[in-house]
Scaffold this active site. Structure first.
Site, short mmCIF file in Angstrom:
data_model
loop_
_atom_site.label_atom_id
_atom_site.label_comp_id
_atom_site.label_asym_id
_atom_site.label_seq_id
_atom_site.Cartn_x
_atom_site.Cartn_y
_atom_site.Cartn_z
N TYR A 144 0.92 -1.08 -0.04
CA TYR A 144 -0.04 0.14 0.08
C TYR A 144 0.73 1.15 0.32
O TYR A 144 0.66 2.21 -0.66
CB TYR A 144 -0.96 0.00 1.23
CG TYR A 144 -1.86 1.08 1.44
CD1 TYR A 144 -2.74 1.73 0.70
CD2 TYR A 144 -1.64 2.03 2.70
CE1 TYR A 144 -3.49 2.64 0.92
CE2 TYR A 144 -2.34 3.04 3.00
CZ TYR A 144 -3.36 3.19 1.92
OH TYR A 144 -3.91 4.46 2.38
N ARG A 296 4.39 7.19 14.34
CA ARG A 296 4.01 8.06 13.42
C ARG A 296 3.54 9.21 13.75
O ARG A 296 2.55 9.50 14.24
CB ARG A 296 2.78 7.12 12.68
CG ARG A 296 2.42 7.62 11.41
CD ARG A 296 1.04 7.02 11.01
NE ARG A 296 1.13 5.74 10.40
CZ ARG A 296 0.21 4.88 10.09
NH1 ARG A 296 -0.88 5.02 10.55
NH2 ARG A 296 0.36 3.65 9.38
C1 UGA Z 1 -4.02 2.70 8.78
C2 UGA Z 1 -3.78 2.59 7.33
O1 UGA Z 1 -3.04 2.03 6.90
C3 UGA Z 1 -3.10 4.00 6.86
O2 UGA Z 1 -3.22 4.32 5.39
C4 UGA Z 1 -4.04 5.03 7.29
O3 UGA Z 1 -3.65 6.41 7.10
C5 UGA Z 1 -4.24 4.99 8.77
O4 UGA Z 1 -4.84 3.55 9.24
C6 UGA Z 1 -5.22 5.97 9.21
O5 UGA Z 1 -6.17 5.70 9.81
O6 UGA Z 1 -4.90 7.24 8.97
P1 UGA Z 1 -2.76 2.01 11.11
O7 UGA Z 1 -2.71 3.22 11.68
O8 UGA Z 1 -1.36 1.05 11.23
O9 UGA Z 1 -2.86 2.38 9.36
O10 UGA Z 1 -3.97 1.10 11.09
P2 UGA Z 1 -4.80 0.67 12.38
O11 UGA Z 1 -5.58 -0.76 12.02
O12 UGA Z 1 -5.75 1.74 13.06
O13 UGA Z 1 -3.79 0.01 13.57
C7 UGA Z 1 -3.37 1.23 14.59
C8 UGA Z 1 -2.39 0.13 15.54
O14 UGA Z 1 -3.18 -0.50 16.31
C9 UGA Z 1 -1.53 -0.81 14.75
O15 UGA Z 1 -0.32 -0.92 15.30
C10 UGA Z 1 -2.42 -2.16 15.04
O16 UGA Z 1 -1.51 -3.38 15.03
C11 UGA Z 1 -3.10 -1.89 16.40
N1 UGA Z 1 -4.40 -2.67 16.71
C12 UGA Z 1 -5.21 -2.73 15.70
C13 UGA Z 1 -4.35 -3.23 17.97
O17 UGA Z 1 -3.70 -3.20 18.57
N2 UGA Z 1 -5.54 -3.84 18.15
C14 UGA Z 1 -6.59 -3.82 17.16
O18 UGA Z 1 -7.60 -4.31 17.35
C15 UGA Z 1 -6.40 -3.13 15.91
#
Ligand code: UGA
Length: 328
Positions: A144, A296
């Site tokens: 992505y 981030r």
């Molecule tokens: C996602 C997208 O990939 C990005 O493109 C986007 O910009 C971003 O969301 C956004 O919302 O702006 P990310 O922040 O990694 O990126 O996505 P999430 O699924 O929200 O995860 C955030 C963190 O929480 C990660 O470290 C994940 O491993 C963790 N997580 C997720 C948990 O600990 N528990 C959960 O139930 C879900």
């Protein structure tokens, strides 16, 4: 102005349309526009992959094209890397080419993921300076970020050689009450806010991937839309610029975010008992090919300097406002 929101039926597009539909002539084009049914604007259902000629005619007809078409969900990068690539790059490139051909201004939504993973060293990524740093090929999560990064490069090249006028936006974790869906109701794997909310609403334990040490900077959708509006209203200052849109003051670890969401729900008397918290591995939660991003945080000096924008909503209020409609 006539504004075409491609992929505008999603969270960001709906919020743009809601804010701007009484000022501008807005058209949402998306696979499904049901979730935008209460917004007073034109809506067209369609699939850019199957009916590009329709999209082409719309590009001709509108003054400003805002391209939000993407798969922006880490579970999909791992489960459907090919579709992620073609949706985020191949289809979007056609839109870029046609904006250049018809000389239409393009606001291209990209992602903070283009910066990749800099470990804990990240102290504020700068749009035109920070070096991108993604992972090994077998970590399909990076497809992505790489698709979006290449798209950004093409947008800038079209500007230089074909006179395309553009603004690229890199959103940093926008949140609002209608961001995703509840996994217990609809299945699937949305982003973290919706998982935690679902658990607080009673669906089961909160799952902290790899212990929740990883950090994000959460941005309230209203602040984000204010910035997007400034970009639209200031075509001179935003011309051929890339902007981080995010709230550096709202940096939090995922564990702290889970604790804060639980505390808000207890303080507001929405729940009596907090959900339990379990630690799970990234591989178990997302599957093979997942890689995380440790930290981030955006540098937003450019948006402040050129647009006079700064977000004002604290992390607590961001989460409170995003949770509230689910309980009240
Ligand atoms: C996602 C997208 O990939 C990005 O493109 C986007 O910009 C971003 O969301 C956004 O919302 O702006 P990310 O922040 O990694 O990126 O996505 P999430 O699924 O929200 O995860 C955030 C963190 O929480 C990660 O470290 C994940 O491993 C963790 N997580 C997720 C948990 O600990 N528990 C959960 O139930 C879900």
């Amino acid at each position: 102005m006539k504004i075409l929101l491609l992929g505008g039926g999603g969270f960001i597009g709906r919020n743009i349309a809601r804010k701007l539909s009484n000022i501008h002539d807005i058209c949402i084009f998306d696979l499904c526009t049901k979730s935008a049914r209460n917004i007073d604007c034109k809506k067209i259902c369609g699939d850019v992959r199957k009916s590009f000629s329709r999209v082409k005619n719309l590009i001709k007809e509108y003054d400003l094209i805002i391209d939000l078409i993407a798969y922006a969900n880490p579970k999909l990068y791992v489960d459907k890397p090919l579709e992620t690539f073609h949706t985020c790059f191949t289809e979007n490139l056609k839109i870029v080419e046609h904006c250049a051909r018809y000389q239409k201004k393009l606001i291209q939504f990209s992602t903070c993921e283009v910066y990749g993973n800099h470990g804990d060293a990240c102290t504020g990524w700068v749009e035109d300076e920070t070096v991108f740093c993604s992972g090994p090929i077998h970590e399909h999560r990076w497809i992505y970020a790489n698709a979006k990064q290449t798209l950004e490069r093409l947008v800038d090249i079209y500007a230089k050689f074909e006179n395309l006028e553009y603004t690229i936006i890199r959103p940093f974790n926008f949140v609002g009450h209608d961001i995703d869906f509840l996994p217990s109701k609809e299945g699937g794997c949305p982003r973290v806010f919706s998982h935690f909310l679902d658990s607080i609403l009673g669906s089961g334990n909160i799952k902290l991937v790899n212990g929740g040490k990883q950090k994000r900077s959460y941005t309230y959708i209203k602040d984000a839309i204010d910035c997007i509006e400034k970009i639209i209203d200031n075509p001179g200052s935003s011309r051929n610029q890339i902007f981080n849109i995010g709230s550096p003051q709202n940096e939090t670890s995922i564990k702290q975010m889970a604790d804060l969401m639980i505390n808000i729900a207890l303080d507001q008397h929405w729940i009596k008992w907090p959900p339990a918290i379990n630690v799970v591995s990234g591989q178990d939660f997302y599957g093979k090919g997942y890689a995380d991003i440790d930290r981030r945080v955006p540098n937003i000096d450019k948006a402040e300097r050129l647009l006079g924008w700064r977000p004002s909503t604290s992390l607590r209020d961001t989460l409170l406002y995003s949770m509230q409609p689910w309980f009240e």
